[in-house]
Design an enzyme around this catalytic site. Structure first.
Site, short mmCIF file in Angstrom:
data_model
loop_
_atom_site.label_atom_id
_atom_site.label_comp_id
_atom_site.label_asym_id
_atom_site.label_seq_id
_atom_site.Cartn_x
_atom_site.Cartn_y
_atom_site.Cartn_z
N ASP A 133 -11.85 12.61 -8.87
CA ASP A 133 -12.65 13.07 -7.72
C ASP A 133 -12.96 14.56 -7.92
O ASP A 133 -12.48 15.18 -8.87
CB ASP A 133 -11.92 12.80 -6.41
CG ASP A 133 -10.65 13.61 -6.28
OD1 ASP A 133 -10.33 14.38 -7.21
OD2 ASP A 133 -9.97 13.48 -5.26
N GLN B 55 -23.44 12.23 1.73
CA GLN B 55 -22.77 12.62 2.97
C GLN B 55 -23.69 12.30 4.15
O GLN B 55 -24.63 11.56 4.00
CB GLN B 55 -22.38 14.10 2.90
CG GLN B 55 -21.24 14.40 1.92
CD GLN B 55 -19.90 13.83 2.36
OE1 GLN B 55 -19.71 13.45 3.53
NE2 GLN B 55 -18.96 13.74 1.43
N GLY C 143 -17.25 10.75 3.02
CA GLY C 143 -17.21 11.15 4.42
C GLY C 143 -17.11 10.01 5.41
O GLY C 143 -17.44 10.16 6.58
N ASP D 111 -11.53 2.92 -3.83
CA ASP D 111 -10.24 3.53 -4.12
C ASP D 111 -9.58 3.83 -2.80
O ASP D 111 -10.26 4.05 -1.80
CB ASP D 111 -10.42 4.86 -4.87
CG ASP D 111 -10.78 5.99 -3.92
OD1 ASP D 111 -11.90 5.95 -3.38
OD2 ASP D 111 -9.95 6.87 -3.68
N CYS E 176 1.82 -15.06 -3.20
CA CYS E 176 1.67 -14.02 -4.24
C CYS E 176 2.49 -14.37 -5.47
O CYS E 176 3.59 -14.91 -5.35
CB CYS E 176 2.11 -12.67 -3.67
SG CYS E 176 1.95 -11.30 -4.85
N CYS F 287 3.28 -11.97 -7.84
CA CYS F 287 3.78 -10.73 -8.46
C CYS F 287 5.28 -10.81 -8.64
O CYS F 287 5.97 -11.63 -8.06
CB CYS F 287 3.37 -9.50 -7.64
SG CYS F 287 4.52 -9.05 -6.32
N CYS G 143 7.47 -10.73 -5.52
CA CYS G 143 7.48 -11.95 -4.72
C CYS G 143 8.14 -13.11 -5.46
O CYS G 143 8.69 -14.02 -4.83
CB CYS G 143 6.05 -12.32 -4.31
SG CYS G 143 5.35 -11.14 -3.15
N HIS H 185 3.82 -4.83 -5.46
CA HIS H 185 3.23 -5.96 -4.73
C HIS H 185 1.88 -5.57 -4.11
O HIS H 185 0.90 -6.32 -4.21
CB HIS H 185 4.17 -6.48 -3.64
CG HIS H 185 3.44 -7.32 -2.64
ND1 HIS H 185 3.15 -8.65 -2.87
CD2 HIS H 185 2.84 -7.00 -1.47
CE1 HIS H 185 2.40 -9.10 -1.87
NE2 HIS H 185 2.21 -8.14 -1.00
ZN LIG Z 1 3.76 -9.98 -4.36
#
Ligand SMILES: [Zn+2]
Length: 392
Positions: free
Chosen positions: A91, A207, A234, A284, A322, A324, A327, A353
């Site tokens: 940025d 903006q 903004g 983001d 999930c 991951c 999990c 996660h």
């Molecule tokens: Zn997860």
């Protein structure tokens, strides 16, 4: 850089694309986790790759103050310095100056501020901000902009639009100068496509706060600069969601179809889906990492506050849908215990996660776009996501 617009949804304005950058190719719509200080907090680059992160955001303001962009340049650029060998967007630092630094003063020339770390005095100009990002060697460089807080008067928002425009023009001139000195043979290159995808690029930031006519003016003026991509800045600063969506739509209607569109700071799944719906490609936000560290998980059934006593005997996974590591191998009761006992593994697993959740969200969005079922998919996703939203 080059951007392939692969498909535009027939029922909405959502787009499926591919962004080719020096450090790799990114599927869009994409979510980029934020590595403020050159690290996505608690996560190793290896773990980020494993869960499918394709691109991350780093903060120019923070890296300029510490360790300093010259240190990063000497290390061979940000990619090498931080061990992340996929694309990076930096940025402009403007947002952090306005939100973190004490005693900031904006003038036509630039923005003067004091470091939030040690009080030292600094001056960001559009040219310097481009030079810093070039030293960091990021794939996508952002123009210095003026990002007013919410709410802001129309008069002040208009001043921000005008200065953002002047600064974008100066950023473009500085950036063009740097690129020409780096690639003296740029015009005579035999394969412009190869050159394009191996070159970093400069994006400008639209903006205009919550004023449609200012958003229009900012978008039209910046698009005339013919930069490779555009961001909407903004927003997501506390304004009502309906206003955010209206401003996004005003901007995307004027943004070129053949260039990537980036909505800065949108992190709630419902906001990402609404913006994809209106033709945004890149996102983001610090939400998955910040919330992960403080014990809030995004799940397919809504947000979960893991410290809540109701999870103390709960031997089910954080998110039953999930896949991951957090999990698969751990229960809500154990994750809660880690937080209550202040063990660092707790913030790590919840961050892992949460990022996995956002990466999976984006891949589901892309799959539904490929299949032509984005609208149906998003309605279904939101109805189950909002089931238990009241917990937070
Ligand atoms: Zn997860």
């Amino acid at each position: 850089m080059s951007f392939d617009l692969l498909k535009t949804d027939s029922a909405t304005r959502a787009r499926l694309g591919r962004l080719h950058l020096p450090n790799g190719t990114v599927q869009t719509p994409v979510f980029m986790p934020v590595g403020t200080q050159g690290t996505v907090k608690t996560m190793t680059p290896h773990e980020l790759r494993d869960i499918g992160v394709e691109m991350m955001v780093c903060n120019t303001y923070h890296l300029y103050l510490r360790p300093g962009h010259e240190t990063v340049r000497q290390a061979g650029g940000l990619s090498r310095f931080i061990g992340w060998h996929r694309p990076i967007l930096t940025d402009s630092g403007g947002y952090q100056v306005y939100s973190l630094a004490p005693l900031r003063a904006i003038s036509e020339e630039g923005v003067r501020f004091q470091s939030h770390i040690d009080g030292s005095r600094h001056f960001f100009t559009p040219e310097l901000v481009v030079q810093i990002q070039q030293a960091l060697d990021s794939d996508v460089v952002m123009c210095l902009d003026v990002c007013p807080p919410y709410p802001v008067s129309q008069e002040d928002a208009a001043k921000a639009v005008d200065l953002t425009q002047v600064w974008a023009e100066r950023c473009k001139a500085a950036w063009t100068g740097i690129q020409e000195s780096r690639n003296p043979g740029i015009e005579g290159h035999s394969n412009p496509r190869i050159l394009e995808s191996s070159s970093p690029v400069l994006f400008a930031i639209i903006q205009g706060a919550t004023y449609p006519e200012l958003r229009q003016r900012s978008a039209e003026q910046l698009v005339a600069l013919d930069l490779p991509g555009y961001a909407i800045g903004g927003l997501c600063l506390g304004e009502p969601s309906a206003t955010t969506y209206e401003m996004v739509e005003t901007c995307t209607e004027l943004m070129p179809a053949n260039k990537p569109r980036y909505l800065m700071g949108a992190g709630y799944p419902e906001d990402i889906i609404a913006a994809v719906n209106r033709g945004v490609d890149m996102f983001d936000c610090v939400l998955p990492t910040r919330n992960g560290r403080t014990g809030t998980a995004f799940t397919s059934l809504g947000r979960v506050t893991i410290r809540n006593a109701r999870h103390s005997q709960d031997n089910t996974p954080l998110d039953p849908n999930c896949t991951c590591y957090a999990c698969r191998d751990f229960t809500r009761a154990y994750l809660r215990h880690l937080f209550i006992a202040s063990e660092v593994l707790g913030p790590h697993l919840l961050t892992l996660h949460n990022i996995h959740f956002f990466i999976t969200l984006m891949s589901s969005i892309r799959r539904s776009l490929e299949q032509g079922s984005f609208r149906e998919w998003s309605q279904q996703f939101l109805s189950s996501y909002q089931q238990t939203k009241e917990e937070s």
